[in-house]
Each structure stands twice: as C-alpha cells, then as structure tokens.
Design a protein around this motif. Sequence first.
Motif, PDB file in Angstrom:
ATOM      1  N   ARG A  95       0.828  -1.207   0.000  1.00  0.00           N
ATOM      2  CA  ARG A  95       0.000   0.000   0.000  1.00  0.00           C
ATOM      3  C   ARG A  95       0.863   1.259   0.000  1.00  0.00           C
ATOM      4  N   VAL A  96       1.920   1.255   0.801  1.00  0.00           N
ATOM      5  CA  VAL A  96       2.825   2.409   0.830  1.00  0.00           C
ATOM      6  C   VAL A  96       3.538   2.565  -0.510  1.00  0.00           C
ATOM      7  N   ALA A  97       3.933   1.435  -1.117  1.00  0.00           N
ATOM      8  CA  ALA A  97       4.591   1.478  -2.419  1.00  0.00           C
ATOM      9  C   ALA A  97       3.664   2.078  -3.476  1.00  0.00           C
ATOM     10  N   LEU A  98       2.367   1.766  -3.397  1.00  0.00           N
ATOM     11  CA  LEU A  98       1.397   2.320  -4.340  1.00  0.00           C
ATOM     12  C   LEU A  98       1.351   3.838  -4.206  1.00  0.00           C
ATOM     13  N   THR A 123     -11.606  -0.914  -0.299  1.00  0.00           N
ATOM     14  CA  THR A 123     -10.174  -1.174  -0.426  1.00  0.00           C
ATOM     15  C   THR A 123      -9.394   0.135  -0.461  1.00  0.00           C
ATOM     16  N   ALA A 124      -9.922   1.126  -1.198  1.00  0.00           N
ATOM     17  CA  ALA A 124      -9.256   2.427  -1.265  1.00  0.00           C
ATOM     18  C   ALA A 124      -9.158   3.062   0.120  1.00  0.00           C
ATOM     19  N   ASN A 125     -10.205   2.915   0.927  1.00  0.00           N
ATOM     20  CA  ASN A 125     -10.171   3.454   2.295  1.00  0.00           C
ATOM     21  C   ASN A 125      -9.094   2.776   3.133  1.00  0.00           C
ATOM     22  N   LYS A 126      -8.948   1.459   2.966  1.00  0.00           N
ATOM     23  CA  LYS A 126      -7.927   0.731   3.719  1.00  0.00           C
ATOM     24  C   LYS A 126      -6.528   1.208   3.335  1.00  0.00           C
ATOM     25  N   ILE A 127      -6.326   1.413   2.032  1.00  0.00           N
ATOM     26  CA  ILE A 127      -5.018   1.894   1.563  1.00  0.00           C
ATOM     27  C   ILE A 127      -4.739   3.282   2.125  1.00  0.00           C
ATOM     28  N   MET A 128      -5.754   4.141   2.127  1.00  0.00           N
ATOM     29  CA  MET A 128      -5.578   5.496   2.638  1.00  0.00           C
ATOM     30  C   MET A 128      -5.264   5.477   4.136  1.00  0.00           C
ATOM     31  N   THR A 129      -5.895   4.568   4.871  1.00  0.00           N
ATOM     32  CA  THR A 129      -5.603   4.451   6.301  1.00  0.00           C
ATOM     33  C   THR A 129      -4.141   4.082   6.523  1.00  0.00           C
ATOM     34  N   THR A 130      -3.638   3.138   5.721  1.00  0.00           N
ATOM     35  CA  THR A 130      -2.238   2.737   5.838  1.00  0.00           C
ATOM     36  C   THR A 130      -1.310   3.889   5.481  1.00  0.00           C
ATOM     37  N   VAL A 131      -1.629   4.624   4.414  1.00  0.00           N
ATOM     38  CA  VAL A 131      -0.795   5.747   3.993  1.00  0.00           C
ATOM     39  C   VAL A 131      -0.761   6.830   5.073  1.00  0.00           C
ATOM     40  N   CYS A 132      -1.914   7.115   5.679  1.00  0.00           N
ATOM     41  CA  CYS A 132      -1.952   8.107   6.756  1.00  0.00           C
ATOM     42  C   CYS A 132      -1.114   7.655   7.945  1.00  0.00           C
TER      43      CYS A 132
END
Length: 344
Positions: free
Chosen positions: A15-18, A68-77
């Motif tokens: 997720r961070v790599a994305l 899924t997009a929300n999960k990725i955003m949570t990880t990025v935050c």
Amino acid sequence: MADRSINTERTYAGRVALYLSYCADHGLDWKKPGLPWMARFLHWMVDEPLPAKGAKKPVEDRFRDKKTANKIMTTVCGFLQFCRQQGWVSAEMVAQLSEQKYLSYLPPGYDPGEEEQFRMMRAKAIKFDVAVGGYEWLNPEQFATLISLTRHARNRFLVALLGATGMRIGEALGLRREDMHFLANSVGLGCQIAGPHIHVRRRRNSNGALAKARMPRWIPVTAELVTYYADYTFERDQVVEAADSDMVFVNLFKAPLGRAMTYHNAKDLFDRLAKQAGFPARPHMLRHTAATTWIRNKTPRDVVKNLMGHVAESSMEPYVHATDEDKRVAVERVAALRKAQGRA
C-alpha cells in the motif's frame, strides 16, 4: 514501528509502495502532497484499472472498490504519521489528514469519561462513505463439508482447529508442540489447567507467523480435536525430516520437508478447498464461525472475548450474524403478536 505479522507487513508495504509510485508518476513530493492531491489519490485508486495478472489480458478491466481504497488510505496516513515522528514529514502536513469528530453513538464498552471528554476524537478526513459489510462465516453444513474435503490428516486438523478454537491463522501456524496439552492432567508438563487444551503465546517464528494478541491465553479443546491431532501425529511421524521441528504445522508433502508451514501454504490449501466446495473459504472465516457459534449457543460474551483473545468489548459486535431463519422467526413472532392483539 508497531509489531506486526509478516503477512500484515507485506500488505502495508504494498500500500505504501502504491502511494510512493503515485507521487513519483505525478511529480509530487510524497512528504507534502497536500490535501487536494490526497483526495485525488483516493479517487484515482478506484478510477484506475488494476494491472493485469499474468501475460493474458482480462476480458474486462478490474477496479478497486471504495472499501479497499479506504484501507489503503488508512495505511498511507499511518505511514505519514510515522514519518512525522521521525522528523521526515511536518506536523502541519499530517494534521491536515484528520479532523475532530464527536462520537454521537458509542460502541458497547466504550467509556466516554466522566466529563465525556473522550467523545471527541481524531478521524480520517479523506475517505469514501461505504456501507459496513458483515463478517463472512461458515454455517455448520459448510464447515462439515470443508472438513470432509481434506485429504491429509494435517490439513484436517488445521481446519478443525481453526473452526473449533477461533484461533487466528498466525496463532495456529505459530504453535509449538509444547503448546499442545492434550492429556486429561497436564501437571507433569508444569501446567495446572485441567483437561485437554492449547496454549497460545506470542513469539517470533521462522515462518513469520505471529500471534496478534500480546497476552497469552489457553483454549480448551474437544476429544474430537485430540483425535484429529493424533491422526496428524501418526502422519507426521512418517516424514523423517519433520522429527526435529518443534513447530506443530510443518511441510509433509513437498519440499522443504519438515519446515514450518507459511501463510502462503495455508492460503493455497484454503483456495483448493474453496474451489472443491463451491463456496468461499478462508482461514479468518473459521474464526468468525467459532465466535458466532459460541454466541448463538448462549456462551457469555466475556467468555467468548477471552477465547478469542480480544481486549475491547466492542470487538465482539461483528460476530453476531442474523440467519434467514432468525429474521423469519422475528417477523412471524411480531405478526402473531399483532394478530393476537387484534382478536383481543
């Protein structure tokens, strides 16, 4: 960094790599993308087709869903918050990613404080509004089908163990033989707990398996599960390479023989079983299956919480699943009550 299982770390890394790739492709400084660009990143994740798997191009494009997009955003935050702690990202930048939120409805077990000072919390500012889906689980017939489809004693024991104890797959793959107290009396093993049971302990393991719960716990097991384990022990004893491993679940049917099973091995097993069964089957669904079965059989919630290794009472809420029969009984009960009142 938080102590996570290797499976979770692998997911977070992707997720961070994305996010970093998106910034590089769009000429952004990942350390200060700004709120508008973060919102564009969120929408890009659901609008941009996913790359094709393998050499063959799919007939239709695949897309991420909003959940899924929300999960990725949570990880990025979370990643940017970690970078702020290291001094790589400014506090002002990170502060833009969350906002104050008043908790109008409190989850069961949540203490708002004497002055209700804990009703205010920081919530993610950039996310899609999505419906909260229910947890997937298996009914008794599906669970029995899954057991019947296993061809090897090891796999049968693993499926039965997850469904009977509610253990996470990481906890199961991290079990050592010393954790299996399957005698009526375990005093000789230095344990005062009566009856067959399993100890779940948090350790670092060579296969990357990690118990999520930090507090150790023990879970009682049935005579049927003990029998499955005995069958597996006999099967395992036929593989010389497995003799020296203290891990419970090891490779018996393909190289490297005797090495501890990994998450990838377990996923392959459940993918095969699901294909044969004709319905979805994943390790975590068996955890939900165990919890739902206990709750529906009137097991006290504090007992279920202990068996599951949960800390917060609110963690129990997702495990109450309404079946078709539950809903029909509820509707018919109200209809019968109204009919009786009408006659009165």
